[in-house]
Design a protein around this motif. Structure first.
Motif, PDB file in Angstrom:
ATOM      1  N   UNK A 234     -32.231  -4.938 148.985  1.00 55.26           N
ATOM      2  CA  UNK A 234     -31.187  -5.322 148.228  1.00 55.26           C
ATOM      3  C   UNK A 234     -31.412  -4.664 146.784  1.00 55.26           C
ATOM      4  N   UNK A 235     -30.521  -4.247 146.193  1.00 51.27           N
ATOM      5  CA  UNK A 235     -30.685  -3.703 144.618  1.00 51.27           C
ATOM      6  C   UNK A 235     -29.131  -3.782 144.304  1.00 51.27           C
ATOM      7  N   UNK A 236     -29.077  -3.681 142.967  1.00 50.61           N
ATOM      8  CA  UNK A 236     -28.019  -3.942 142.088  1.00 50.61           C
ATOM      9  C   UNK A 236     -27.699  -2.615 141.577  1.00 50.61           C
ATOM     10  N   UNK A 237     -26.215  -2.203 141.978  1.00 43.21           N
ATOM     11  CA  UNK A 237     -25.616  -0.858 141.398  1.00 43.21           C
ATOM     12  C   UNK A 237     -24.586  -1.336 140.507  1.00 43.21           C
ATOM     13  N   UNK A 238     -24.864  -0.742 139.151  1.00 40.41           N
ATOM     14  CA  UNK A 238     -23.793  -0.981 138.099  1.00 40.41           C
ATOM     15  C   UNK A 238     -22.145  -0.865 138.437  1.00 40.41           C
ATOM     16  N   UNK A 239     -21.856   0.088 139.309  1.00 38.96           N
ATOM     17  CA  UNK A 239     -20.614   0.269 139.435  1.00 38.96           C
ATOM     18  C   UNK A 239     -20.135  -0.228 140.839  1.00 38.96           C
ATOM     19  N   UNK A 240     -20.918  -0.294 141.833  1.00 41.18           N
ATOM     20  CA  UNK A 240     -20.426  -0.856 143.334  1.00 41.18           C
ATOM     21  C   UNK A 240     -21.245  -2.245 143.655  1.00 41.18           C
ATOM     22  N   UNK A 241     -22.054  -2.818 142.655  1.00 41.02           N
ATOM     23  CA  UNK A 241     -22.355  -4.098 143.012  1.00 41.02           C
ATOM     24  C   UNK A 241     -23.581  -4.111 143.736  1.00 41.02           C
ATOM     25  N   UNK A 242     -24.107  -5.334 144.518  1.00 43.00           N
ATOM     26  CA  UNK A 242     -25.181  -5.412 145.368  1.00 43.00           C
ATOM     27  C   UNK A 242     -24.970  -4.527 146.653  1.00 43.00           C
ATOM     28  N   UNK A 243     -26.115  -3.683 146.641  1.00 37.81           N
ATOM     29  CA  UNK A 243     -26.325  -2.986 147.962  1.00 37.81           C
ATOM     30  C   UNK A 243     -27.371  -3.590 148.931  1.00 37.81           C
ATOM     31  N   UNK A 244     -26.971  -3.502 150.120  1.00 39.47           N
ATOM     32  CA  UNK A 244     -27.831  -4.037 151.005  1.00 39.47           C
ATOM     33  C   UNK A 244     -28.505  -2.946 152.301  1.00 39.47           C
ATOM     34  N   UNK A 245     -29.192  -1.922 151.738  1.00 39.58           N
ATOM     35  CA  UNK A 245     -29.781  -1.028 152.847  1.00 39.58           C
ATOM     36  C   UNK A 245     -30.711  -1.576 153.739  1.00 39.58           C
ATOM     37  N   UNK A 246     -30.894  -1.007 155.107  1.00 43.10           N
ATOM     38  CA  UNK A 246     -31.629  -1.338 156.156  1.00 43.10           C
ATOM     39  C   UNK A 246     -32.375  -0.075 156.467  1.00 43.10           C
ATOM     40  N   UNK A 247     -33.669  -0.203 156.766  1.00 41.19           N
ATOM     41  CA  UNK A 247     -34.321   1.071 157.114  1.00 41.19           C
ATOM     42  C   UNK A 247     -35.417   0.837 158.196  1.00 41.19           C
ATOM     43  N   UNK A 248     -35.611   1.776 158.889  1.00 40.18           N
ATOM     44  CA  UNK A 248     -36.252   1.822 160.032  1.00 40.18           C
ATOM     45  C   UNK A 248     -37.914   1.659 159.682  1.00 40.18           C
ATOM     46  N   UNK A 249     -38.741   0.947 159.972  1.00 43.30           N
ATOM     47  CA  UNK A 249     -40.141   0.956 159.959  1.00 43.30           C
ATOM     48  C   UNK A 249     -40.918   1.069 161.105  1.00 43.30           C
ATOM     49  N   UNK A 250     -42.237   1.588 161.210  1.00 42.37           N
ATOM     50  CA  UNK A 250     -43.012   1.739 162.524  1.00 42.37           C
ATOM     51  C   UNK A 250     -43.987   0.737 162.390  1.00 42.37           C
TER      52      UNK A 250
END
Length: 96
Positions: free
Chosen positions: A51-67
């Motif tokens: 999660x990270x905060x974008x000043x124009x779009x608000x909170x972002x919740x990316x998901x990534x694949x890990x091995x």
């Protein structure tokens, strides 16, 4: 412990984009680059939520694949990649 797809690709001798394309072609990743079968492959592929905060779009919740560490040899087998064995190291306890 889990590794990013980029680092896993380096361990397999591929670029990360080529690895992801091969994984999608084999049905291991979906079109969103997340595991296609998360319950079946959970010992080898996991997702990490961020999660990270974008000043124009608000909170972002990316998901990534890990091995996972067990996922490297599994991926090599699934994709048909031959991995050479590491050079044998002498045992330092052998003093004969």
């Amino acid at each position: 412990m889990s590794l990013s797809l980029k680092f896993a690709a380096e361990r397999l001798g591929l670029g990360h984009r080529k690895l992801m394309a091969q994984m999608r072609a084999k049905g291991l990743l979906g079109s969103d680059n997340l595991p296609a079968h998360p319950d079946r492959d959970k010992a080898f592929l996991v997702t990490r939520d961020g999660q990270w905060f974008h000043p124009e779009h608000g909170m972002q919740y990316p998901r990534t694949t890990r091995v996972t560490s067990a996922g490297i040899p599994w991926l090599a087998q699934q994709l048909g990649i031959d991995r050479p064995l590491p050079e044998p190291q002498p045992d330092p306890r052998d003093v004969a």
